[in-house]
Write an enzyme that holds these catalytic residues in place. Structure first.
Site, PDB file in Angstrom:
ATOM      1  N   ASN A  40     -15.365  86.799 -17.611  1.00 17.46           N
ATOM      2  CA  ASN A  40     -15.188  86.395 -19.083  1.00 17.46           C
ATOM      3  C   ASN A  40     -15.864  87.320 -19.885  1.00 17.46           C
ATOM      4  O   ASN A  40     -16.793  88.054 -19.228  1.00 17.46           O
ATOM      5  CB  ASN A  40     -15.913  84.875 -19.387  1.00 17.46           C
ATOM      6  N   ARG A  58     -10.577  81.766 -14.658  1.00 15.03           N
ATOM      7  CA  ARG A  58     -11.208  82.821 -13.532  1.00 15.03           C
ATOM      8  C   ARG A  58     -11.131  82.094 -12.164  1.00 15.03           C
ATOM      9  O   ARG A  58     -10.695  82.952 -11.386  1.00 15.03           O
ATOM     10  CB  ARG A  58     -12.674  83.082 -14.002  1.00 15.03           C
TER      11      ARG A  58
END
Length: 91
Positions: free
Chosen positions: A38, A20
């Protein structure tokens, strides 16, 4: 240049490997807007929009991800522009 938007899912070893954060860094480098997060099933979900060339470049990068990642699948779809500003990592 046209402004486009993509939404997708990245599968494989993509959580716990700075996926990320690195995606956000790549998006900011390319001047893209959107978000990454996520999912509970182990995938990463991402939405990003901006200049068509930059969007295509990030989509290509997502197929590999950061060095510690092991991407096994990338599902990307065109999306209507969302009008988001900036790029954030969602929790």
């Amino acid at each position: 240049m046209a402004r486009i938007c993509k939404h997708g899912y990245v599968s494989g070893r993509v959580q716990g490997v700075s996926f990320r954060q690195t995606t956000a860094e790549q998006a900011e480098r390319l001047g893209l807007d959107g978000w990454v997060r996520n999912l509970a099933d182990g995938r990463v979900e991402v939405l990003f929009e901006g200049d068509e060339v930059a969007v295509i470049e990030l989509a290509s990068w997502l197929a590999q991800g950061p060095q510690a990642a092991d991407v096994t699948a990338l599902e990307m779809q065109d999306q209507a522009l969302q009008g988001v500003a900036g790029f954030i990592v969602r929790r």
